[in-house]
Design a protein around this motif. Structure first.
Motif, short mmCIF file in Angstrom:
data_model
loop_
_atom_site.label_atom_id
_atom_site.label_comp_id
_atom_site.label_asym_id
_atom_site.label_seq_id
_atom_site.Cartn_x
_atom_site.Cartn_y
_atom_site.Cartn_z
N LEU A 60 0.59 -1.26 -0.09
CA LEU A 60 0.00 -0.13 -0.05
C LEU A 60 0.78 1.32 -0.03
CD1 LEU A 60 -2.95 0.97 0.21
CD2 LEU A 60 -2.53 1.31 2.54
N GLU A 61 0.59 2.10 -1.08
CA GLU A 61 1.63 3.36 -1.03
C GLU A 61 0.79 4.49 -0.54
OE1 GLU A 61 3.51 3.71 -4.74
OE2 GLU A 61 3.59 1.46 -5.27
N VAL A 62 1.51 5.28 0.09
CA VAL A 62 0.76 6.88 0.37
C VAL A 62 1.55 7.80 -0.40
CG1 VAL A 62 0.33 8.21 2.37
CG2 VAL A 62 0.42 5.66 2.73
N LEU A 63 0.94 8.31 -1.35
CA LEU A 63 1.53 9.34 -2.10
C LEU A 63 0.83 10.73 -1.97
CD1 LEU A 63 0.91 7.42 -5.41
CD2 LEU A 63 3.28 7.72 -4.48
N PRO A 64 1.77 11.80 -2.33
CA PRO A 64 1.18 13.48 -2.07
C PRO A 64 0.05 13.30 -3.07
CG PRO A 64 3.49 13.24 -2.54
CD PRO A 64 3.13 11.78 -2.78
N ALA A 65 -1.00 14.09 -2.52
CA ALA A 65 -2.16 14.43 -3.25
C ALA A 65 -1.67 15.12 -4.65
CB ALA A 65 -3.20 15.26 -2.32
N GLY A 66 -2.25 14.33 -5.79
CA GLY A 66 -2.17 15.16 -6.88
C GLY A 66 -0.98 14.64 -7.72
N ALA A 67 -0.18 13.60 -6.80
CA ALA A 67 1.05 13.35 -7.54
C ALA A 67 0.75 11.83 -7.98
CB ALA A 67 2.18 13.30 -6.72
N THR A 68 0.47 11.71 -9.61
CA THR A 68 0.20 10.37 -9.83
C THR A 68 1.08 10.11 -11.15
OG1 THR A 68 -1.73 10.95 -11.09
CG2 THR A 68 -2.19 10.36 -8.96
#
Length: 240
Positions: A202-210
């Motif tokens: 499960l990855e937690v990424l900055p919002a908007g960074a895809t």
């Protein structure tokens, strides 16, 4: 007769795992040959992956690429030949602080990995973490406390689970950092995006960074019409 390779697109943006790279962690032979023919015909290849610098570099070099790579599922764009960071989006200080607190509540068998400064940081080493590091070809750098990491320079956090069922439990716990006030979808610069990239990751990424956004904008950044590009990527499940 002209036997020179021809092409109909200018760019190919490709994922690594499950697309270009097989389960044996090697680039699939026909894929490598096809991309080399495309490059020989003047096309450009861009890698867009959830991997970081250390993990992606061997494939980048094997392919003989010159273009920067889209890493950490879109949170960072790096010229791997020079190490220059061309784009970076980090977890906000507030999200990182919340994550650190939530790490204490993770179910048994779930282990966090925080990426900062191009390195993977852990608090402890377990069989699940060592297997993950071996698979991705990375080193694990142990810290005594999460406070040792710069609070505003964490690019991505991974939760490595010992079995698939734990991913849903971890996601349920972390959803509070993946939304804005009162449960509203997170806006740019706030909150985070949760991505289940493997059955036990499960990855937690900055919002908007895809990487989808980075991949879609890449041809325009390079002055190439969108109609003259092609993307190849695997499916991801995203919560926002």
């Amino acid at each position: 007769m002209n036997d020179a390779p021809t092409r109909k697109v200018d760019w190919i943006v490709t994922d690594l795992d499950g697309t270009l790279v097989g389960r044996d962690l090697r680039i699939v032979g026909p894929n490598l040959a096809a991309l080399r023919r495309f490059a020989d015909a003047g096309g450009d290849v861009v890698v867009a992956t959830g991997r970081g610098e250390e993990s992606a570099r061997p494939y980048y070099e094997r392919l003989g690429l010159r273009n920067p790579a889209i890493l950490y599922n879109g949170a960072r764009v790096v010229d791997l030949s020079s190490g220059a960071v061309l784009y970076r989006r980090c977890l906000s200080a507030a999200v990182w602080a919340n994550l650190v607190m939530l790490f204490e509540e993770l179910p048994a068998g779930v282990w966090p990995v925080a990426f900062s400064g191009g390195r993977a940081h852990v608090r402890s080493e377990t069989a699940a973490l060592r297997a993950y590091a071996h698979r991705d070809g990375i080193g694990l750098h142990r810290v005594g406390s999460w406070a040792e990491l710069p609070f505003d320079e964490v690019v991505k956090t991974m939760l490595i689970c010992e079995r698939p069922g734990l991913v849903d439990d971890a996601a349920a716990l972390l959803r509070e950092v993946a939304s804005g006030p009162d449960g509203a979808p997170a806006g740019p610069g706030a909150g985070a995006t949760l991505v289940r990239s493997e059955s036990t990751y499960l990855e937690v990424l900055p919002a908007g960074a895809t990487r989808g956004r980075r991949s879609a904008s890449w041809p325009r950044r390079a002055g190439c019409p969108c109609t003259a590009s092609r993307r190849s990527a695997t499916t991801r499940t995203t919560w926002t």
